[in-house]
Scaffold this motif. Structure first.
Motif, PDB file in Angstrom:
ATOM      1  N   LEU A 186       0.730  -1.316   0.218  1.00  0.00           N
ATOM      2  CA  LEU A 186       0.254   0.241  -0.123  1.00  0.00           C
ATOM      3  C   LEU A 186       0.700   1.374   0.007  1.00  0.00           C
ATOM      4  O   LEU A 186       0.668   2.424  -0.531  1.00  0.00           O
ATOM      5  CB  LEU A 186      -0.532   0.154   0.997  1.00  0.00           C
ATOM      6  CG  LEU A 186      -1.741  -1.087   1.150  1.00  0.00           C
ATOM      7  CD1 LEU A 186      -2.983  -1.550   2.249  1.00  0.00           C
ATOM      8  CD2 LEU A 186      -2.947  -0.426  -0.264  1.00  0.00           C
ATOM      9  N   GLU A 187       1.944   1.357   0.882  1.00  0.00           N
ATOM     10  CA  GLU A 187       2.998   2.012   0.845  1.00  0.00           C
ATOM     11  C   GLU A 187       3.294   2.729  -0.213  1.00  0.00           C
ATOM     12  O   GLU A 187       3.567   3.852  -1.340  1.00  0.00           O
ATOM     13  CB  GLU A 187       3.779   2.382   1.961  1.00  0.00           C
ATOM     14  CG  GLU A 187       3.416   2.339   3.301  1.00  0.00           C
ATOM     15  CD  GLU A 187       5.046   1.998   4.480  1.00  0.00           C
ATOM     16  OE1 GLU A 187       6.123   1.338   4.108  1.00  0.00           O
ATOM     17  OE2 GLU A 187       4.996   1.329   5.378  1.00  0.00           O
ATOM     18  N   ARG A 188       3.599   1.849  -0.895  1.00  0.00           N
ATOM     19  CA  ARG A 188       4.287   1.740  -2.837  1.00  0.00           C
ATOM     20  C   ARG A 188       3.251   1.858  -3.441  1.00  0.00           C
ATOM     21  O   ARG A 188       3.631   2.513  -4.716  1.00  0.00           O
ATOM     22  CB  ARG A 188       5.426   1.219  -2.569  1.00  0.00           C
ATOM     23  CG  ARG A 188       7.171   1.410  -1.764  1.00  0.00           C
ATOM     24  CD  ARG A 188       8.342   0.318  -1.707  1.00  0.00           C
ATOM     25  NE  ARG A 188       8.010   0.448  -3.118  1.00  0.00           N
ATOM     26  CZ  ARG A 188       8.892  -1.080  -3.385  1.00  0.00           C
ATOM     27  NH1 ARG A 188       9.659  -2.006  -3.025  1.00  0.00           N
ATOM     28  NH2 ARG A 188       9.063  -0.510  -4.611  1.00  0.00           N
ATOM     29  N   ARG A 189       2.477   1.516  -3.301  1.00  0.00           N
ATOM     30  CA  ARG A 189       1.064   1.806  -4.432  1.00  0.00           C
ATOM     31  C   ARG A 189       1.330   0.120  -5.625  1.00  0.00           C
ATOM     32  O   ARG A 189       1.219   0.899  -6.916  1.00  0.00           O
ATOM     33  CB  ARG A 189       1.060   2.799  -5.296  1.00  0.00           C
ATOM     34  CG  ARG A 189       0.402   3.863  -4.213  1.00  0.00           C
ATOM     35  CD  ARG A 189       0.354   4.749  -4.995  1.00  0.00           C
ATOM     36  NE  ARG A 189      -0.876   5.443  -5.493  1.00  0.00           N
ATOM     37  CZ  ARG A 189      -0.804   6.083  -6.819  1.00  0.00           C
ATOM     38  NH1 ARG A 189      -0.583   6.963  -6.611  1.00  0.00           N
ATOM     39  NH2 ARG A 189      -1.715   6.251  -7.578  1.00  0.00           N
ATOM     40  N   SER A 245       0.656  -3.081  -7.547  1.00  0.00           N
ATOM     41  CA  SER A 245       0.185  -4.280  -8.174  1.00  0.00           C
ATOM     42  C   SER A 245       0.187  -5.063  -7.445  1.00  0.00           C
ATOM     43  O   SER A 245       1.506  -5.395  -7.035  1.00  0.00           O
ATOM     44  CB  SER A 245       0.324  -4.216  -9.513  1.00  0.00           C
ATOM     45  OG  SER A 245       1.151  -5.150  -9.944  1.00  0.00           O
ATOM     46  N   THR A 258      -7.080   4.769 -15.262  1.00  0.00           N
ATOM     47  CA  THR A 258      -6.211   4.520 -14.249  1.00  0.00           C
ATOM     48  C   THR A 258      -5.857   3.353 -14.863  1.00  0.00           C
ATOM     49  O   THR A 258      -6.030   1.618 -14.562  1.00  0.00           O
ATOM     50  CB  THR A 258      -7.369   4.514 -13.267  1.00  0.00           C
ATOM     51  OG1 THR A 258      -7.824   5.768 -13.074  1.00  0.00           O
ATOM     52  CG2 THR A 258      -6.687   4.788 -12.180  1.00  0.00           C
ATOM     53  N   LYS A 270      -1.502   1.527 -14.521  1.00  0.00           N
ATOM     54  CA  LYS A 270      -0.370   1.456 -13.425  1.00  0.00           C
ATOM     55  C   LYS A 270      -0.173   2.414 -12.334  1.00  0.00           C
ATOM     56  O   LYS A 270       0.075   3.369 -13.071  1.00  0.00           O
ATOM     57  CB  LYS A 270       0.735   0.569 -14.176  1.00  0.00           C
ATOM     58  CG  LYS A 270       0.540  -0.487 -14.704  1.00  0.00           C
ATOM     59  CD  LYS A 270       1.596  -1.574 -15.578  1.00  0.00           C
ATOM     60  CE  LYS A 270       3.045  -1.491 -14.390  1.00  0.00           C
ATOM     61  NZ  LYS A 270       3.853  -1.989 -15.108  1.00  0.00           N
ATOM     62  N   GLY A 271       0.216   1.831 -11.553  1.00  0.00           N
ATOM     63  CA  GLY A 271       0.289   2.677 -10.402  1.00  0.00           C
ATOM     64  C   GLY A 271      -0.791   4.553  -9.767  1.00  0.00           C
ATOM     65  O   GLY A 271      -0.545   5.157  -9.385  1.00  0.00           O
ATOM     66  N   GLY A 272      -1.873   3.827 -10.875  1.00  0.00           N
ATOM     67  CA  GLY A 272      -2.729   4.590 -10.065  1.00  0.00           C
ATOM     68  C   GLY A 272      -2.962   5.733 -10.970  1.00  0.00           C
ATOM     69  O   GLY A 272      -4.086   7.030 -10.980  1.00  0.00           O
TER      70      GLY A 272
END
Length: 191
Positions: free
Chosen positions: A1-4, A6, A164, A166-168
């Motif tokens: 979650l911290e680094r988003r 996949s 939306t 990769k990486g949001g």
């Protein structure tokens, strides 16, 4: 979650970390504790990579494995439990310089043609053609195409999709008329 990352990357890092800890069990003569992990040297990491190479791992697999180990050691370093300098000093294996080979235009047409689909149900063939047309015609990743909802391409006049990825990160991609027609045909046949 911290680094988003996949979910697939998280799963791969978990698998690589598990394989590394399994290697350390044999390398250290027993299950490794935090002290063994904190005392890791570059030679230990090279030994792991050599063992993976001997088991058939390619350069990409080894590079990803090293990235997962580095991630674990940085996590432990932030908590004062290990030193990640040894892993940072180690260079990743050289990656081969190969690009995926795209389909030719005629092959792409054959792949998305409903006649070319081997499906029992016409709507399945139409779905496959719509997805492949979006992949080829709009440059979508497979996860992006499969994540589309009915509202994303509401009408055949929609010429742009907001994706939306990769990486949001959000980007706008063009929708060719042939892709719009393929999606409309899928909607028409979908039960």
């Amino acid at each position: 979650l911290e680094r988003r990352l996949s979910p697939e990357t998280v799963e791969a890092y978990e698998r690589d970390t598990r394989q590394f800890l399994h290697f350390l069990t044999g390398h250290c003569g027993g299950p490794p504790g935090i002290s063994e992990i904190a005392d890791l040297r570059p030679a230990d990491l090279r030994g792991f990579l050599a063992a993976r190479r001997n088991a058939g791992g390619g350069a990409r697999t080894l590079g990803r494995g090293l990235a997962g180990i580095r991630s674990l050691l940085r996590f432990l370093e932030k908590r004062g439990l290990a030193n990640a300098a040894g892993a940072a000093a180690l260079r990743a294996p050289r990656q081969p310089k190969s690009l995926p080979k795209p389909l030719t235009a005629s092959d792409a047409k054959q792949v998305v043609a409903v006649e070319g689909q081997l499906a029992e149900e016409p709507w399945i063939a139409a779905r496959n053609a719509a997805v492949l047309t979006l992949l080829y015609g709009s440059g979508l990743r497979i996860s992006e195409a499969l994540g589309l909802s009915g509202a994303d391409l509401a009408t055949e006049t929609d010429t742009v999709l907001r994706i939306t990825g990769k990486g949001g990160k959000t980007r706008l991609v063009p929708v060719l008329p042939v892709a719009s027609r393929a999606v409309a045909e899928y909607r028409r046949l979908c039960p």
